[in-house]
Scaffold this active site. Structure first.
Site, PDB file in Angstrom:
ATOM      1  N   ASN A 227      -7.624  -2.589  14.420  1.00 27.17           N
ATOM      2  CA  ASN A 227      -8.892  -2.780  14.010  1.00 27.17           C
ATOM      3  C   ASN A 227      -9.047  -3.841  13.102  1.00 27.17           C
ATOM      4  OD1 ASN A 227      -7.988  -1.821  11.243  1.00 27.17           O
ATOM      5  ND2 ASN A 227      -9.215  -0.014  11.340  1.00 27.17           N
TER       6      ASN A 227
ATOM      7  N   ASP B 164       0.754  -1.234   0.069  1.00 31.66           N
ATOM      8  CA  ASP B 164       0.023   0.046   0.060  1.00 31.66           C
ATOM      9  C   ASP B 164       0.741   1.323   0.051  1.00 31.66           C
ATOM     10  OD1 ASP B 164       0.966  -0.399   2.547  1.00 31.66           O
ATOM     11  OD2 ASP B 164      -1.038  -0.882   3.333  1.00 31.66           O
TER      12      ASP B 164
ATOM     13  N   GLU C 219      -9.738  -1.778   5.287  1.00 32.61           N
ATOM     14  CA  GLU C 219     -10.423  -1.189   6.462  1.00 32.61           C
ATOM     15  C   GLU C 219     -11.560  -2.175   6.876  1.00 32.61           C
ATOM     16  OE1 GLU C 219      -8.243   0.212   8.242  1.00 32.61           O
ATOM     17  OE2 GLU C 219      -8.376   2.405   7.805  1.00 32.61           O
TER      18      GLU C 219
ATOM     19  N   HIS D  74      -7.427  -4.439  10.235  1.00 30.21           N
ATOM     20  CA  HIS D  74      -7.187  -4.281   8.819  1.00 30.21           C
ATOM     21  C   HIS D  74      -5.743  -4.966   8.357  1.00 30.21           C
ATOM     22  CE1 HIS D  74      -4.804  -0.183   9.415  1.00 30.21           C
ATOM     23  NE2 HIS D  74      -4.041  -1.156   9.597  1.00 30.21           N
TER      24      HIS D  74
END
Ligand code: PGA
Length: 241
Positions: free
Chosen positions: A137, A68, A144, A139
């Site tokens: 979280n 990314d 996400e 991800h």
């Protein structure tokens, strides 16, 4: 299927991950490595740099694709993931920079950039070994949590929790880009083997969720249960012990 390697601490996690990357490089000198940024893999990169300097491994024929990149952000910005990779690995080993790839954080057309990146991965014959961290979280890459997940490389909005977590590296939270280009779950699944690294108690909830085995787009790492060869390399704190 997810196998777990239990490590006592961050240093052991880094070494064990480096061992697996190096085994791949020894077996296939021109392997395609899928690489990740963030605090988690920094120690692993330091081990790889050391072993390259000691002549134990060579990156001369290795090819890489990163997961990314922030959007929009220029590659020479010191917060970019291109900059991170150059700093932590590429500038310190015998890799040919032409063989290293990071999504374009300045692409004018993000849909076209996603398609280009996906075609690039395919033209390399897929990914031999993908290195992943895991977000608090859940991800992976910048996939996400949400009602649905994207399959292939795309531009995504970052969640407030990711912006908050990553703001530690920026002068202020307002400086954190609000979007990123990221491989999708399908891109990550093009990897023949995946290693997931996790260290510290702030990752324990996400790791527990992943290991519970229930698929949930609100914890994207759970999707890794569908892949046939995933190795979790985690320290005891991340395993909630
Ligand atoms: P970290 O990020 O390694 O900086 O904790 C991991 C991730 O968000 O994937």
């Amino acid at each position: 299927m997810i196998r777990t390697i239990v490590c006592s601490d961050y240093a052991e996690m880094s070494r064990r991950a480096a061992d697996i990357v190096e085994a791949e490089m020894l077996l296939k000198p021109d392997c395609v490595l899928g690489l990740a940024t963030g605090s988690t893999p920094e120690g692993m990169y330091a081990e790889l740099v050391k072993d390259n300097r000691d002549g134990k491994i060579s990156f001369a024929a290795v090819r890489t694709v990163n997961l990314d990149e922030y959007y929009p952000l220029a590659p020479d910005n010191d917060q970019s993931y291109r900059y991170f990779m150059n700093y932590h690995l590429f500038d310190k080993v015998d890799i040919d920079k032409a063989n290293t790839n990071v999504p374009d954080g300045l692409a004018a057309d993000t849909v076209a950039e996603g398609q280009r990146y996906e075609a690039l991965i395919d033209s390399m014959g897929g990914i031999d070994l993908q290195v992943l961290g895991i977000g608090r979280n859940g991800h992976i890459g910048f996939n996400e949590p949400g009602a649905s997940l994207d399959t292939y490389t795309h531009c995504t909005d970052l969640t407030p929790s990711t912006i908050e977590a990553n703001s530690r590296n920026f002068a202020s939270i307002d400086d954190v880009p609000k979007q990123a280009m990221t491989m999708g779950i399908g891109s990550i699944f093009k990897a023949r083997r995946i290693i997931v690294m996790a260290s510290g108690k702030e990752k324990a909830d996400a790791v527990a969720c992943m290991l519970a085995g229930e698929l949930d787009t609100n914890c994207p790492a759970t999707l890794l249960n569908l892949h046939r060869d995933v190795i979790l390399i985690a320290d005891r704190a991340a395993l909630g012990e």
